[in-house]
Design a protein around this motif. Structure first.
Motif, PDB file in Angstrom:
ATOM      1  N   GLY A 103       2.672  -5.712   1.476  1.00 28.53           N
ATOM      2  CA  GLY A 103       2.216  -6.784   0.604  1.00 28.53           C
ATOM      3  C   GLY A 103       0.723  -6.856   0.362  1.00 28.53           C
ATOM      4  N   THR A 104      -0.076  -6.040   1.060  1.00 30.82           N
ATOM      5  CA  THR A 104      -1.507  -6.044   0.788  1.00 30.82           C
ATOM      6  C   THR A 104      -1.751  -5.417  -0.590  1.00 30.82           C
ATOM      7  OG1 THR A 104      -2.079  -5.857   3.128  1.00 30.82           O
ATOM      8  CG2 THR A 104      -3.776  -5.230   1.549  1.00 30.82           C
ATOM      9  N   PRO A 105      -2.469  -6.127  -1.482  1.00 28.78           N
ATOM     10  CA  PRO A 105      -2.666  -5.598  -2.841  1.00 28.78           C
ATOM     11  C   PRO A 105      -3.409  -4.269  -2.835  1.00 28.78           C
ATOM     12  CG  PRO A 105      -3.272  -7.921  -2.715  1.00 28.78           C
ATOM     13  CD  PRO A 105      -3.066  -7.464  -1.309  1.00 28.78           C
ATOM     14  N   HIS A 106      -3.033  -3.438  -3.789  1.00 23.77           N
ATOM     15  CA  HIS A 106      -3.711  -2.156  -3.959  1.00 23.77           C
ATOM     16  C   HIS A 106      -4.074  -1.968  -5.422  1.00 23.77           C
ATOM     17  CE1 HIS A 106      -4.654   2.116  -3.857  1.00 23.77           C
ATOM     18  NE2 HIS A 106      -3.892   2.242  -4.926  1.00 23.77           N
ATOM     19  N   SER A 107      -5.263  -1.459  -5.660  1.00 22.02           N
ATOM     20  CA  SER A 107      -5.664  -1.079  -7.011  1.00 22.02           C
ATOM     21  C   SER A 107      -6.588   0.120  -6.909  1.00 22.02           C
ATOM     22  CB  SER A 107      -6.384  -2.233  -7.721  1.00 22.02           C
ATOM     23  OG  SER A 107      -7.574  -2.594  -7.024  1.00 22.02           O
ATOM     24  N   GLY A 108      -6.705   0.864  -7.997  1.00 19.74           N
ATOM     25  CA  GLY A 108      -7.585   2.019  -7.979  1.00 19.74           C
ATOM     26  C   GLY A 108      -6.928   3.244  -7.380  1.00 19.74           C
ATOM     27  N   PRO A 109      -7.731   4.241  -7.008  1.00 23.46           N
ATOM     28  CA  PRO A 109      -7.194   5.506  -6.518  1.00 23.46           C
ATOM     29  C   PRO A 109      -6.558   5.366  -5.136  1.00 23.46           C
ATOM     30  CG  PRO A 109      -9.565   5.473  -6.244  1.00 23.46           C
ATOM     31  CD  PRO A 109      -9.213   4.249  -7.041  1.00 23.46           C
ATOM     32  N   VAL A 110      -5.590   6.231  -4.880  1.00 23.06           N
ATOM     33  CA  VAL A 110      -5.022   6.338  -3.534  1.00 23.06           C
ATOM     34  C   VAL A 110      -5.795   7.447  -2.829  1.00 23.06           C
ATOM     35  CG1 VAL A 110      -2.950   6.800  -2.173  1.00 23.06           C
ATOM     36  CG2 VAL A 110      -2.756   5.630  -4.382  1.00 23.06           C
ATOM     37  N   SER A 111      -6.637   7.085  -1.897  1.00 22.37           N
ATOM     38  CA  SER A 111      -7.444   8.088  -1.206  1.00 22.37           C
ATOM     39  C   SER A 111      -7.822   7.583   0.175  1.00 22.37           C
ATOM     40  CB  SER A 111      -8.710   8.420  -1.993  1.00 22.37           C
ATOM     41  OG  SER A 111      -9.661   7.376  -1.914  1.00 22.37           O
ATOM     42  N   ILE A 112      -8.078   8.510   1.070  1.00 27.90           N
ATOM     43  CA  ILE A 112      -8.515   8.142   2.417  1.00 27.90           C
ATOM     44  C   ILE A 112      -9.862   7.441   2.348  1.00 27.90           C
ATOM     45  CG2 ILE A 112      -9.097   9.006   4.720  1.00 27.90           C
ATOM     46  CD1 ILE A 112      -6.091   9.212   3.892  1.00 27.90           C
ATOM     47  N   ARG A 113     -10.729   7.903   1.489  1.00 28.24           N
ATOM     48  CA  ARG A 113     -12.046   7.260   1.346  1.00 28.24           C
ATOM     49  C   ARG A 113     -11.917   5.823   0.856  1.00 28.24           C
ATOM     50  NH1 ARG A 113     -11.819  12.339   0.005  1.00 28.24           N
ATOM     51  NH2 ARG A 113     -13.161  13.847   1.088  1.00 28.24           N
ATOM     52  N   ALA A 114     -11.003   5.590  -0.089  1.00 27.55           N
ATOM     53  CA  ALA A 114     -10.793   4.224  -0.577  1.00 27.55           C
ATOM     54  C   ALA A 114     -10.232   3.329   0.524  1.00 27.55           C
ATOM     55  CB  ALA A 114      -9.856   4.235  -1.787  1.00 27.55           C
ATOM     56  N   TYR A 115      -9.321   3.864   1.333  1.00 24.90           N
ATOM     57  CA  TYR A 115      -8.810   3.087   2.466  1.00 24.90           C
ATOM     58  C   TYR A 115      -9.941   2.756   3.436  1.00 24.90           C
ATOM     59  CZ  TYR A 115      -3.934   4.261   1.197  1.00 24.90           C
ATOM     60  OH  TYR A 115      -2.727   4.387   0.564  1.00 24.90           O
ATOM     61  N   ALA A 116     -10.814   3.731   3.688  1.00 23.68           N
ATOM     62  CA  ALA A 116     -11.932   3.494   4.603  1.00 23.68           C
ATOM     63  C   ALA A 116     -12.879   2.436   4.041  1.00 23.68           C
ATOM     64  CB  ALA A 116     -12.676   4.797   4.876  1.00 23.68           C
ATOM     65  N   ASP A 117     -13.119   2.483   2.723  1.00 27.32           N
ATOM     66  CA  ASP A 117     -13.935   1.442   2.090  1.00 27.32           C
ATOM     67  C   ASP A 117     -13.332   0.069   2.352  1.00 27.32           C
ATOM     68  OD1 ASP A 117     -15.599   3.394   1.035  1.00 27.32           O
ATOM     69  OD2 ASP A 117     -14.670   3.343  -0.958  1.00 27.32           O
ATOM     70  N   TRP A 118     -12.023  -0.022   2.164  1.00 30.16           N
ATOM     71  CA  TRP A 118     -11.325  -1.299   2.355  1.00 30.16           C
ATOM     72  C   TRP A 118     -11.438  -1.760   3.808  1.00 30.16           C
ATOM     73  CZ3 TRP A 118      -7.467  -3.285   5.368  1.00 30.16           C
ATOM     74  CH2 TRP A 118      -6.900  -4.496   4.961  1.00 30.16           C
ATOM     75  N   VAL A 119     -11.239  -0.846   4.757  1.00 29.46           N
ATOM     76  CA  VAL A 119     -11.325  -1.208   6.174  1.00 29.46           C
ATOM     77  C   VAL A 119     -12.724  -1.718   6.508  1.00 29.46           C
ATOM     78  CG1 VAL A 119     -11.311  -0.283   8.533  1.00 29.46           C
ATOM     79  CG2 VAL A 119      -9.457   0.292   6.950  1.00 29.46           C
ATOM     80  N   GLN A 120     -13.744  -1.053   6.005  1.00 28.15           N
ATOM     81  CA  GLN A 120     -15.105  -1.512   6.287  1.00 28.15           C
ATOM     82  C   GLN A 120     -15.354  -2.899   5.714  1.00 28.15           C
ATOM     83  OE1 GLN A 120     -17.216   2.127   4.812  1.00 28.15           O
ATOM     84  NE2 GLN A 120     -18.111   2.170   6.860  1.00 28.15           N
ATOM     85  N   ASP A 121     -14.866  -3.150   4.509  1.00 30.03           N
ATOM     86  CA  ASP A 121     -15.011  -4.488   3.926  1.00 30.03           C
ATOM     87  C   ASP A 121     -14.230  -5.514   4.744  1.00 30.03           C
ATOM     88  OD1 ASP A 121     -16.606  -3.481   1.926  1.00 30.03           O
ATOM     89  OD2 ASP A 121     -15.003  -3.397   0.423  1.00 30.03           O
ATOM     90  N   TRP A 122     -13.047  -5.137   5.181  1.00 29.09           N
ATOM     91  CA  TRP A 122     -12.201  -6.044   5.971  1.00 29.09           C
ATOM     92  C   TRP A 122     -12.865  -6.364   7.312  1.00 29.09           C
ATOM     93  CZ3 TRP A 122      -9.721  -5.552  10.697  1.00 29.09           C
ATOM     94  CH2 TRP A 122      -8.751  -6.508  10.980  1.00 29.09           C
TER      95      TRP A 122
END
Length: 243
Positions: A46-65
């Motif tokens: 249920g966590t929203p996702h937008s943009g590219p599916v990438s490990i770097r994008a996940y890491a960006d999200w984790v850092q923001d979180w």
């Protein structure tokens, strides 16, 4: 130690076809002196996702979180795809972490899925029996008690992620030298057909540490054998110097 008995934070990152419920045992009973946080990555549970599916994008999200949670110098624990995300976060600022635990993590060089396997990944979206068989194969010595919950979360992953996560792992890699000086625990399962013991040992060697391979366990060994996993995890956490 603080009055509440908790001084430090362990952040647990789940893998593909998964969610924070893979860490239910750690969340229910954290290691002494630690609190455990386990986010659901974008496109999972249920966590929203937008943009590219990438490990770097996940890491960006984790850092923001992490910033939003006010977490500083956590230990990161990553399983499978979550291990790649943890490695990417760690490589950016290793000094910002207390330690790193890699559980059947994707290799430092990425993980390439053969092209002929992609139609099967897409079939998982619409074939519950195939999803159950695929997730069940992660636990060769026995399915965890909450397997039904894990199956539900695996089936509820965003449609973009079935092939997208495999492409993301193939497109990603990290240099071991970027993690120099970071205390790291590398774990694997003897019966893991995805992240084989040889891959686990090669990863550990590249990071300048030893690998521990749990006998008779598969890719899902943290849930398959939570007692053995917890003993290894707590032993490692106990070696980390105070922040």
């Amino acid at each position: 130690m603080s009055d509440g008995g908790v001084t430090r934070t362990l952040v647990a990152l789940h893998g593909n076809f998964a969610s924070s419920r893979w860490w239910v045992d750690l969340l229910a009973t954290p290691p002494a002196g630690w609190r455990v946080l386990a986010p659901d990555l974008p496109g999972f549970a249920g966590t929203p996702h937008s943009g590219p599916v990438s490990i770097r994008a996940y890491a960006d999200w984790v850092q923001d979180w992490l910033g939003g949670q006010g977490v500083t110098r956590p230990a990161l624990l990553g399983h499978s795809l979550g291990g790649a995300v943890a490695l990417e976060v760690a490589a950016r600022r290793p000094q910002a972490l207390a330690g790193l635990v890699l559980a059947a993590s994707a290799p430092l060089s990425g993980l390439v899925t053969p092209e002929e396997h992609y139609p099967v990944l897409e079939l998982l979206r619409t074939t519950p029996a195939l999803m159950e068989a695929s997730l069940g194969a992660l636990f060769p010595s026995g399915r965890p008690a909450n397997f039904a919950d894990l199956l539900t979360d695996g089936a509820s992953m965003a449609a973009t992620h079935y092939s997208g996560n495999a492409r993301a792992l193939a497109d990603w890699q990290v240099e071991a030298g970027r993690l120099a000086g970071l205390q790291t625990l590398v774990l694997g399962g003897e019966l893991d057909a995805l992240i084989t013991p040889d891959l686990v040992r090669a990863q550990a060697a590249a990071l300048g540490t030893a690998a521990t391979v749990l006998p008779g366990r598969g890719h899902g060994f943290p849930q398959e054998d939570p007692v053995a996993f917890r003993a290894l995890l707590e032993g490692f956490l106990d070696t980390l110097p105070a922040s």
